[in-house]
Design an enzyme around this catalytic site. Structure first.
Site, short mmCIF file in Angstrom:
data_model
loop_
_atom_site.label_atom_id
_atom_site.label_comp_id
_atom_site.label_asym_id
_atom_site.label_seq_id
_atom_site.Cartn_x
_atom_site.Cartn_y
_atom_site.Cartn_z
N LYS A 225 -5.00 7.53 4.19
CA LYS A 225 -5.31 7.16 5.55
C LYS A 225 -6.98 7.82 5.69
CE LYS A 225 -0.49 6.90 7.02
NZ LYS A 225 0.07 7.71 6.37
N ARG A 231 -2.84 5.68 -2.38
CA ARG A 231 -1.80 5.99 -1.83
C ARG A 231 -1.03 7.28 -2.42
NH1 ARG A 231 -1.69 1.71 1.15
NH2 ARG A 231 -0.08 2.46 2.38
N1 DSN Z 1 2.96 3.63 8.03
C1 DSN Z 1 2.07 4.73 8.31
C2 DSN Z 1 1.43 4.31 9.67
O1 DSN Z 1 0.96 3.20 9.76
O2 DSN Z 1 1.01 5.11 10.47
C3 DSN Z 1 2.84 5.84 8.86
O3 DSN Z 1 3.62 6.43 7.82
#
Ligand code: DSN
Length: 414
Positions: A225, A231
């Site tokens: 993120k 990932r």
């Molecule tokens: N799927 C993630 C999100 O979009 O926040 C959380 O794991």
């Protein structure tokens, strides 16, 4: 070049997706654009071998380079997040969190987490998830008026229920966590406190969000993120965690392997190592700060344009918009925005009167567009397009063309 000849269908799909990413704005706050170096490691020959076990104690032969690599990755994680122990083998966030439960709880123990419709995560004890099926889950929420975490309620629930483990972290919470307060709540009840920093790991690494490390026992995260890696997942044990339980590092490692996972994905571990090196640079610090500047600029502009933001703004990488005053559901807004080239996702808002498949909100964020070099000025433009499309979904086709041309100035990482 091999793929094109050997499997033209997959080759074509990859190219189509590349084009889609190039010409649209990726604004789902849990997504990002990884670097070519990260992807090179991920696509390497390291995918070929099993490496069950840990460096120096493997169950397979031929792993001398894998040992060096995993050690390097662990050391980079420890240095970046200032923790004494890191496990870099979790396949992703949910397996990481499952291992945290397994390390410190027995089935049937009481656990606590932020409820999913309040911005929490499935693995923090939501009813359909293993974390509520195998444990007795107590859920805390956010305040009905401010939409900020209700620390008073949380403290009361913790004192009443004496959970073995409290999870803190969110997927749709636009504000900073009061880690000190959370640490005090956990300490006053004897609970383990785990910070799931999946969404904000890059902000924490880059100094744009306070670190939970001094106040919690365990930190879990994904790596793809705001941290901008492949990932993947990691679990870290803090000094405080080691003080509470000197065996905690070993318990976490055992919970991942052989407790929950088999062979680690070593190409993924290599790519995590690459992203951790990137995240330790001054350029990444600047990037993390810019993510927040961009979020705040976008929030201010959207507010000027009449949008209602949950908590009235943001301190981090994400915004949650309450669309009820716009006469459009989150689902319809998501569809119209996608058609225009702005990828967001429908999301429940706290105390949402509407059902989860047609919720009142959309969730969006700035990590990926900041990676492409967009700044505050561009946020104003994006807010304008959003207003146009949401107030008149028929404008999506025209806006799509404008966005495609705008995106040419901000190439994906090359
Ligand atoms: N799927 C993630 C999100 O979009 O926040 C959380 O794991």
């Amino acid at each position: 070049m091999k793929l094109k000849k050997q499997d033209s269908q997959i080759y074509k799909l990859i190219n189509l997706e590349t084009e889609r990413q190039k010409t649209s704005l990726e604004m789902i706050p849990s997504e990002n654009h990884s670097s070519p170096a990260v992807r090179e490691a991920l696509g390497s020959i390291l995918t070929d071998k099993y490496a069950e076990g840990y460096p120096g104690k493997r169950y397979y032969a031929g792993l001398k380079y894998y040992d060096i690599l995993e050690d390097l990755c662990r050391e980079r994680a420890k240095k970046l997040f200032k923790v004494p122990h890191a496990n870099v083998q979790p396949y992703s966030g949910s397996p990481a969190n499952a291992a945290v439960y397994m390390a410190v709880c027995e089935p049937g123990d009481t656990v606590m987490g932020l409820a999913l419709p309040m911005g929490g995560h499935l693995t923090h004890g939501w009813k359909v998830n293993f974390s509520a099926k195998f444990f007795k889950s107590v859920q805390y929420g956010v305040d009905e008026k401010t939409h900020l975490i209700n620390y008073e309620e949380m403290e009361k629930l913790a004192k009443e229920n004496k959970p073995k483990l409290i999870f803190v972290g969110a997927t749709a919470y636009p504000r900073i966590f009061d880690w000190k307060r959370l640490g005090e709540i956990a300490d006053s009840t004897g609970a383990y406190l785990a910070a799931d920093i999946a969404h904000i790991a890059g902000l924490v690494a880059g100094g744009a969000h306070p670190s939970p490390v001094p106040y919690v026992h365990i930190v879990s995260t994904t790596t793809h993120k705001t941290l901008r890696g492949p990932r993947g997942g990691m679990i870290m044990v803090t000094e405080k965690g080691m003080k509470k339980d000197p065996e905690l590092d070993k318990k976490i490692d055992k919970a991942i392997f052989p407790g929950f996972q088999g062979g680690p994905h070593m190409h993924q571990v290599a790519a995590i190592a690459v992203c951790l090196k990137e995240a330790a640079t001054p350029a990444f610090k600047k990037y993390a700060a810019q993510i927040v500047k961009n979020s705040k600029a976008l929030a201010e502009e959207l507010k000027k344009l009449g949008f209602n933001l949950i908590t009235c703004g943001t301190d981090n990488h994400l915004l949650l918009i309450d669309l009820r005053n716009k006469n459009i559901s989150g689902s319809d807004a998501q569809i119209a925005l996608e058609e225009a080239g702005i990828t967001t996702n429908k999301n429940t808002i706290p105390y949402d009167p509407n059902p989860p498949f047609k919720p009142s909100g959309i969730r969006l964020g700035t990590p990926a567009i900041t990676t492409r070099g967009m700044k505050e000025k561009e946020m104003q433009k994006i807010a304008g397009w959003m207003r146009e499309v949401i107030s008149n979904p028929k404008s999506a086709k025209r806006v799509r063309k404008e966005i495609a041309s705008f995106c040419k100035k901000f190439p994906l990482p090359r």
